[in-house]
Every structure is written in C-alpha cells, then in structure tokens.
Scaffold this motif. Structure first.
Motif, PDB file in Angstrom:
ATOM      1  N   GLN A 176      36.181  48.873  38.167  1.00 12.78           N
ATOM      2  CA  GLN A 176      35.808  47.683  37.408  1.00 12.78           C
ATOM      3  C   GLN A 176      36.451  48.098  35.863  1.00 12.78           C
ATOM      4  O   GLN A 176      36.970  47.531  35.149  1.00 12.78           O
ATOM      5  CB  GLN A 176      34.571  47.356  37.486  1.00 12.78           C
ATOM      6  CG  GLN A 176      34.182  46.083  36.566  1.00 12.78           C
ATOM      7  CD  GLN A 176      34.833  44.935  36.930  1.00 12.78           C
ATOM      8  OE1 GLN A 176      34.956  44.388  38.233  1.00 12.78           O
ATOM      9  NE2 GLN A 176      35.939  44.425  35.913  1.00 12.78           N
ATOM     10  N   ALA A 194      40.108  48.487  35.162  1.00 17.23           N
ATOM     11  CA  ALA A 194      40.685  47.046  35.188  1.00 17.23           C
ATOM     12  C   ALA A 194      40.317  46.840  33.964  1.00 17.23           C
ATOM     13  O   ALA A 194      41.312  45.828  33.274  1.00 17.23           O
ATOM     14  CB  ALA A 194      40.124  46.339  36.518  1.00 17.23           C
ATOM     15  N   THR A 195      38.968  46.664  33.475  1.00 15.35           N
ATOM     16  CA  THR A 195      38.714  46.140  32.101  1.00 15.35           C
ATOM     17  C   THR A 195      39.539  46.931  30.899  1.00 15.35           C
ATOM     18  O   THR A 195      40.211  46.241  30.164  1.00 15.35           O
ATOM     19  CB  THR A 195      37.285  46.151  31.792  1.00 15.35           C
ATOM     20  OG1 THR A 195      36.653  45.599  32.818  1.00 15.35           O
ATOM     21  CG2 THR A 195      37.075  45.659  30.477  1.00 15.35           C
ATOM     22  N   ASP A 246      43.388  46.355  31.362  1.00  8.70           N
ATOM     23  CA  ASP A 246      43.929  45.095  31.658  1.00  8.70           C
ATOM     24  C   ASP A 246      44.475  44.827  33.023  1.00  8.70           C
ATOM     25  O   ASP A 246      46.067  44.404  32.790  1.00  8.70           O
ATOM     26  CB  ASP A 246      44.717  44.476  30.480  1.00  8.70           C
ATOM     27  CG  ASP A 246      44.925  43.017  30.466  1.00  8.70           C
ATOM     28  OD1 ASP A 246      43.964  42.326  31.096  1.00  8.70           O
ATOM     29  OD2 ASP A 246      45.737  42.451  29.692  1.00  8.70           O
ATOM     30  N   MET A 247      44.011  45.195  34.162  1.00  8.27           N
ATOM     31  CA  MET A 247      44.661  44.864  35.405  1.00  8.27           C
ATOM     32  C   MET A 247      43.702  44.304  36.489  1.00  8.27           C
ATOM     33  O   MET A 247      42.560  44.453  36.008  1.00  8.27           O
ATOM     34  CB  MET A 247      45.636  46.313  35.728  1.00  8.27           C
ATOM     35  CG  MET A 247      44.101  47.517  35.928  1.00  8.27           C
ATOM     36  SD  MET A 247      45.189  48.947  36.244  1.00  8.27           S
ATOM     37  CE  MET A 247      46.542  48.574  37.253  1.00  8.27           C
ATOM     38  N   SER A 248      44.136  44.186  37.485  1.00  6.79           N
ATOM     39  CA  SER A 248      43.123  43.765  38.465  1.00  6.79           C
ATOM     40  C   SER A 248      42.470  45.039  38.994  1.00  6.79           C
ATOM     41  O   SER A 248      42.815  46.214  39.006  1.00  6.79           O
ATOM     42  CB  SER A 248      44.094  43.211  39.757  1.00  6.79           C
ATOM     43  OG  SER A 248      44.680  43.919  40.520  1.00  6.79           O
ATOM     44  N   VAL A 249      41.371  44.677  39.719  1.00  4.20           N
ATOM     45  CA  VAL A 249      40.342  45.713  40.200  1.00  4.20           C
ATOM     46  C   VAL A 249      41.122  46.323  41.388  1.00  4.20           C
ATOM     47  O   VAL A 249      41.067  47.521  41.774  1.00  4.20           O
ATOM     48  CB  VAL A 249      39.204  44.951  40.615  1.00  4.20           C
ATOM     49  CG1 VAL A 249      38.124  46.167  41.574  1.00  4.20           C
ATOM     50  CG2 VAL A 249      38.257  44.608  39.519  1.00  4.20           C
ATOM     51  N   ALA A 250      41.861  45.304  42.243  1.00  4.71           N
ATOM     52  CA  ALA A 250      42.462  46.123  43.358  1.00  4.71           C
ATOM     53  C   ALA A 250      43.500  47.173  42.951  1.00  4.71           C
ATOM     54  O   ALA A 250      43.738  48.266  43.282  1.00  4.71           O
ATOM     55  CB  ALA A 250      43.178  45.124  44.099  1.00  4.71           C
ATOM     56  N   GLY A 251      44.101  46.634  41.818  1.00  2.81           N
ATOM     57  CA  GLY A 251      45.149  47.636  41.375  1.00  2.81           C
ATOM     58  C   GLY A 251      44.729  48.899  40.849  1.00  2.81           C
ATOM     59  O   GLY A 251      45.189  49.967  40.855  1.00  2.81           O
ATOM     60  N   ALA A 252      43.496  48.714  40.007  1.00  6.82           N
ATOM     61  CA  ALA A 252      42.775  49.821  39.494  1.00  6.82           C
ATOM     62  C   ALA A 252      42.486  50.696  40.498  1.00  6.82           C
ATOM     63  O   ALA A 252      42.522  52.224  40.450  1.00  6.82           O
ATOM     64  CB  ALA A 252      41.527  49.408  38.610  1.00  6.82           C
ATOM     65  N   SER A 253      41.983  50.220  41.780  1.00  9.41           N
ATOM     66  CA  SER A 253      41.368  51.014  42.928  1.00  9.41           C
ATOM     67  C   SER A 253      42.771  51.943  43.413  1.00  9.41           C
ATOM     68  O   SER A 253      42.461  53.142  43.601  1.00  9.41           O
ATOM     69  CB  SER A 253      40.827  50.081  43.886  1.00  9.41           C
ATOM     70  OG  SER A 253      39.725  49.480  43.459  1.00  9.41           O
ATOM     71  N   LYS A 254      43.629  51.173  43.604  1.00  3.37           N
ATOM     72  CA  LYS A 254      44.819  51.958  43.940  1.00  3.37           C
ATOM     73  C   LYS A 254      45.506  52.936  42.935  1.00  3.37           C
ATOM     74  O   LYS A 254      45.694  54.199  43.319  1.00  3.37           O
ATOM     75  CB  LYS A 254      46.160  50.889  44.130  1.00  3.37           C
ATOM     76  CG  LYS A 254      45.789  50.160  45.490  1.00  3.37           C
ATOM     77  CD  LYS A 254      46.792  49.200  45.709  1.00  3.37           C
ATOM     78  CE  LYS A 254      46.649  48.173  46.740  1.00  3.37           C
ATOM     79  NZ  LYS A 254      47.885  47.156  46.892  1.00  3.37           N
TER      80      LYS A 254
END
Length: 328
Positions: free
Chosen positions: A228, A231-232, A235-243
C-alpha cells in the motif's frame, strides 16, 4: 580518558570523511536522523527502540509491535530539528534555542570534544527538553570536529542533567556512547553503500527494469515498505506494487518480515538483520561481486538510477513539508 577522547575523535573524523564523498549521503542522513532521535528519546527516559522510530519515520507500523500511547507526541521536535540539520545557516539551531550559554574562559584549555560535551552538559542543566540532547551534532560542527552536523551523533549521559558535578566515569560513559554512535553510523553507511551497488547491479542485469529502479531508489530512503505504501508513493496499483516488491525480494534487496499472505511488509536486509528478523551471517563476510564492466549502456542505467534517487529524495521532502504545514 585521553585514549577515549582520541578514539572517539577518530571515529567521528572517519564518519565525517566518508559521508562527504558518499553517493548515498542524503539517504544516510535521513536514517541517521532516526538513529539520533532514538538516542535522544532514550536520554529523556522514554522507553523506545530504534525499530519503532524507523517504523514511525517510514509511516508504517511493523506487525507485532506494541502500540504507543497517543496522549503525548514524542516526535514533535523531530521536524524542527531535521529542518535545522538541513539549514546551511550555522546559527539556525542556536538562534532557535530559548537560551544559549557561552563557554567559560577556562574551557579553551580542554580538548574540542570535551568542550562540545561540556556545552551539552550545561544546556541539559538549563533545558529539560529533548532539544539539549539534539544539540550535540551542532556543537561538534561549531567546534570543527565535523564539516556538517551528523544526525546520529546525539548523545551525552543522564548524569549530565541529574548531577551538579560529574565525575570521570560519567565523562567516559558519554565518550564511549558517542564513539559507539559514530561507529554505528559508519556501519549503516557501509550497508547503504552496499545496497546502492547491489541495486545498480540488479538494474543492469534486468532485461526490462520497468519500475524496479524507482522502487530500489525508494528503499534507500524508506527501508520499511508495504504494497500500500509503495502504491501510494509511486502512484501505481497495489497489485503492481506487490509484484514489484516480490521482484526486489527475489533480487535479495528486500526481506519479507511479516510472514503473512496479506498486508505484507518488507525491510532491507541490513536492517532486517539488525532488528532481529533474520539471523546474521556466520563466518567470513561474503566478498562483494566485482564491478560491472564499463560500457555506455551500464553507465546510462547508473545515471538513471541516480536521477531516480534524487527525485525520490525531493518527493519525500515535499511530502514531509506538506504534512508539517497541515499539522501547523
């Protein structure tokens, strides 16, 4: 006493010399401020661990750590202190203090390090706030023991405030604690330098780095991250940040510390070891891999990574300034 003064002065000089030429000086100063503030809080008899100050600085509560009471803001002096550390005006901190005590005539007969600690001792007797302990880096700078304030070098001894007359053991305790802070700061700088080199290598070896360079630049300034927060900040999605975090973990540049399938948290390996999340390596230290061969493509990737680090630094500074203004 003479040996302790010489050893402590040498440790400060080594740290000062290294930080002046380091590529990660800005990231180190951010971490060093958390280290120094921890020491000052402990001298104020506040029971807190360094891991909790890092957690506060990274704006992410570590899973399993106890909640702190919210009735008193123990971090209210951090932002003004950090602003003074970055201010090129050598009188900024001194002018902000409610009382500035001049040195006695006999003080000049003592070594510079003793004079700095004596200034701290007198300040701590007249000012019962945390500001007295936070002033030591400026005193060391003012006496030319370092070129700029080194944030990790807060310190002193509780006896400075509690006793009207301190003995030799109290001075030795303060000197040894200050030397330990300088050595710890140098060790953190070594770890950051190593992380910087390994990040460059990981980026150069990636076929398509994508957002990985930006994440690795962020880890230098925010060593504790979660999907999270990434992502914040990026500036990206949480799923993209997880990967992206998983890619950095596979490259050995982050360690997953939460042990959970959701709400995962990641920490840089050096701090994961220091805070007890992973076992330290035994035996001889691993030899660093040889430098990558020089070529225009690698040089371009390295330059891009340096730009990413500068942008992350500026972004975090702007974010902290906006947060402080909103609180005011």
């Amino acid at each position: 006493m003479v040996a302790a003064i010489a050893s402590c002065t040498a440790a400060i000089a080594r740290l000062d010399a290294r930080i002046m030429v380091s590529s990660v000086a800005s990231a180190w100063r951010r971490r060093a401020a958390w280290m120094g503030y921890t020491g000052a809080l402990q001298l104020q008899a506040i029971e807190i661990d360094e891991i909790d100050v890092f957690s506060w600085g990274c704006e992410l509560k570590i899973t399993g750590r106890a909640l702190r009471a919210s009735t008193v803001d123990i971090f209210e002096e951090f932002a003004p202190w950090q602003a003074a550390l970055r201010n090129p005006d050598p009188f900024a901190w001194r002018m902000a203090r409610p009382l500035a005590l001049a040195e006695t005539d006999s003080a000049t007969a003592h070594p510079l390090l003793v004079r700095a600690l004596d200034m701290l001792r007198r300040d701590s007797r007249t000012d019962r706030s945390i500001a007295a302990w936070l002033g030591l880096p400026f005193a060391l700078r003012d006496l030319s023991l370092c070129a700029a304030p080194l944030p990790c070098l807060t310190g002193g001894a509780k006896a400075f405030r509690l006793r009207k007359t301190v003995d030799q053991q109290d001075w030795l305790s303060a000197l040894r604690a200050l030397e330990a802070s300088a050595r710890s700061g140098l060790a953190h700088l070594d770890d950051l330098d190593r992380h910087y080199r390994l990040a460059q290598r990981a980026i150069a070896e990636e076929y398509r780095p994508g957002a990985l360079p930006r994440l690795l630049a962020l880890t230098s300034y925010r060593p504790l991250l979660g999907p999270q927060s990434v992502a914040t900040l990026l500036d990206m999605s949480v799923a993209g940040a997880s990967k992206l975090l998983e890619r950095a973990t596979e490259a050995g540049l982050l360690v997953e510390i939460s042990g959970r399938r959701s709400w995962r948290q990641y920490l840089t390996p050096d701090l994961a070891t220091a805070f007890g999340f992973i076992e330290p390596r035994r035996g001889r230290p691993r030899k660093d891999p040889p430098p990558l061969p020089a070529n225009p493509k690698i040089a371009e990737a390295f330059d891009a990574f340096d730009r990413e680090m500068a942008e992350i630094d500026a972004m975090l500074d702007a974010s902290a300034l906006n947060r402080d203004n909103s609180r005011a």
